[in-house]
Design an enzyme around this catalytic site. Structure first.
Site, mmCIF file in Angstrom:
data_model
loop_
_atom_site.group_PDB
_atom_site.id
_atom_site.type_symbol
_atom_site.label_atom_id
_atom_site.label_comp_id
_atom_site.label_asym_id
_atom_site.label_seq_id
_atom_site.Cartn_x
_atom_site.Cartn_y
_atom_site.Cartn_z
ATOM 1 N N GLY A 211 -1.568 -2.364 -8.256
ATOM 2 C CA GLY A 211 -0.755 -3.155 -7.341
ATOM 3 C C GLY A 211 -0.844 -4.637 -7.661
ATOM 4 O O GLY A 211 -1.907 -5.136 -8.041
ATOM 5 N N ARG B 180 1.017 1.607 -12.913
ATOM 6 C CA ARG B 180 -0.092 2.563 -12.907
ATOM 7 C C ARG B 180 0.208 3.596 -13.990
ATOM 8 O O ARG B 180 1.236 4.250 -13.945
ATOM 9 C CB ARG B 180 -0.253 3.209 -11.537
ATOM 10 C CG ARG B 180 -0.711 2.229 -10.466
ATOM 11 C CD ARG B 180 -0.874 2.908 -9.105
ATOM 12 N NE ARG B 180 -1.482 2.025 -8.140
ATOM 13 C CZ ARG B 180 -0.816 1.187 -7.344
ATOM 14 N NH1 ARG B 180 0.507 1.133 -7.422
ATOM 15 N NH2 ARG B 180 -1.440 0.408 -6.493
ATOM 16 N N ASP C 246 -9.945 -0.807 -8.583
ATOM 17 C CA ASP C 246 -10.950 0.097 -9.157
ATOM 18 C C ASP C 246 -10.353 1.070 -10.173
ATOM 19 O O ASP C 246 -11.017 1.445 -11.142
ATOM 20 C CB ASP C 246 -11.720 0.844 -8.069
ATOM 21 C CG ASP C 246 -10.827 1.619 -7.117
ATOM 22 O OD1 ASP C 246 -9.591 1.643 -7.311
ATOM 23 O OD2 ASP C 246 -11.366 2.227 -6.172
ATOM 24 N N ASP D 136 -6.389 -5.926 -0.791
ATOM 25 C CA ASP D 136 -7.155 -5.187 0.217
ATOM 26 C C ASP D 136 -8.603 -5.641 0.357
ATOM 27 O O ASP D 136 -9.275 -5.296 1.322
ATOM 28 C CB ASP D 136 -7.148 -3.691 -0.109
ATOM 29 C CG ASP D 136 -5.790 -3.043 0.129
ATOM 30 O OD1 ASP D 136 -4.886 -3.737 0.620
ATOM 31 O OD2 ASP D 136 -5.647 -1.853 -0.182
ATOM 32 N N ARG E 45 -5.351 0.389 2.740
ATOM 33 C CA ARG E 45 -5.369 1.858 2.818
ATOM 34 C C ARG E 45 -6.739 2.405 3.187
ATOM 35 O O ARG E 45 -6.861 3.293 4.022
ATOM 36 C CB ARG E 45 -4.918 2.450 1.484
ATOM 37 C CG ARG E 45 -3.429 2.371 1.244
ATOM 38 C CD ARG E 45 -3.060 2.986 -0.079
ATOM 39 N NE ARG E 45 -3.659 2.269 -1.209
ATOM 40 C CZ ARG E 45 -3.641 2.685 -2.467
ATOM 41 N NH1 ARG E 45 -3.061 3.839 -2.756
ATOM 42 N NH2 ARG E 45 -4.173 1.968 -3.426
#
Length: 321
Positions: A12, A73, A104, A128, A172
């Site tokens: 992202g 991704r 990660d 995040d 998330r």
């Protein structure tokens, strides 16, 4: 052939990634490297979508959100055969090190490429703030400031109509955006995945208690990882009779011009990554800890358990009365 390194952004996007790319390119050139930009994440290595970067190719990008290298991704990159292909392509360009900016999943790709002989250093770039090894991830501050700006506007209309507004922010698996944004906007309740919640106890009762002291409009912040903001909104209106609206802020939080904090942190981390690669050191993650830039082994970093700031959550509950 001159020694070379490359930089890519993966996963992202996050505000401040461009500042990190800029720092890597300029610090790399300053250290005598030829620097390549890899486009669209690890897919760029598989598709040979790589371009040499110069000092001026990263001019005027500090204020831009997103990433000039684009991001993606890569489903293929989890397979060893494609990892080997990427490593072979790096060697064909004389690339002796790679800086990976992402979360990660991107770190796992960096570890895999290091195992194939291309030293990688990862930089945490995700709004995040969910990377356990670092106190701070690039993009977190900008995302929160965007959320605060949006919620302040929502509050204006909630106040005008004596409404309750349920606002869902991103995160998330991590409630950090919800927690700190909730404090900043004076939310009545903050619902995060790290803390077990009960709607009656943690929302309805708090609304009634505040209503008894004269408060007429309310803000409830919900983390994306909890979700169900529409259902929560309907429940609040049914139980209290207060007109309630739900708003999901969504990807607006991922965009926008990065804050000063994100620009400076990205710059510091980008330079630190180049410094490691200049020493031939790979398989590391750059992190911020107690105000200092440090680095960890990637596997060690991935295995670290993430700690939620319960003390800050308790502070939020004490002042939202």
């Amino acid at each position: 052939m001159a020694k070379s390194l490359a930089v890519l952004t993966s996963g992202g996007d996050a505000p401040g990634m461009n500042a990190a790319v800029r720092a890597v390119v300029r610090a790399g050139i300053n250290s005598g490297f030829q620097v390549y930009g890899v486009f669209k994440g690890y897919n760029g290595l598989l598709n040979h979508d790589v371009k040499e970067m110069g000092l001026r190719s990263v001019s005027d990008i500090l204020s831009r959100g997103g990433t000039i290298l684009y991001t993606a991704r890569s489903k293929k990159f989890v397979q060893v055969e494609y990892q080997k292909q990427a490593a072979d392509y790096c060697r064909s360009l004389g690339i002796e090190g790679l800086v990976v900016i992402g979360g990660d999943g991107s770190f796992r790709g960096a570890r895999a490429l290091t195992n194939q002989g291309i030293p990688c250093v990862a930089i945490p770039g995700t709004i995040d703030n969910d990377i356990a090894c670092t106190d701070y991830t690039i993009g977190f501050d900008t995302a929160m400031n965007t959320a605060v700006e949006m919620i302040d506007k929502i509050r204006d209309t909630a106040q005008s109509h004596d409404r309750c507004s349920v606002v869902e922010v991103m995160g998330r698996h991590c409630g950090d955006i919800a927690l700190e944004t909730g404090i900043a906007v004076g939310a009545t309740s903050i619902i995060v995945p790290e803390v077990e919640y009960d709607l009656e106890r943690d929302v309805i009762t708090r609304i009634y208690e505040q209503k008894d002291t004269g408060k007429k409009h309310f803000i409830v912040i919900v983390a994306e990882g909890v979700g169900g903001s529409q259902e929560i909104s309907h429940y609040i209106q049914h139980r209290t009779g207060i007109e309630t609206r739900a708003t999901i802020l969504g990807h607006v939080q991922r965009g926008g011009s990065p804050t000063l904090r994100d620009r400076v942190m990205a710059t510091k981390m980008g330079v630190a990554a180049v410094d490691l690669l200049a020493k031939g050191i790979g398989n590391r993650v750059i992190a911020s800890h107690a105000g200092k830039i440090v680095d960890y082994d990637i596997t060690e970093a991935l295995d670290m358990p993430r700690q939620f700031n319960k003390d800050l959550y308790d502070i939020a509950m004490k002042v939202s009365i």
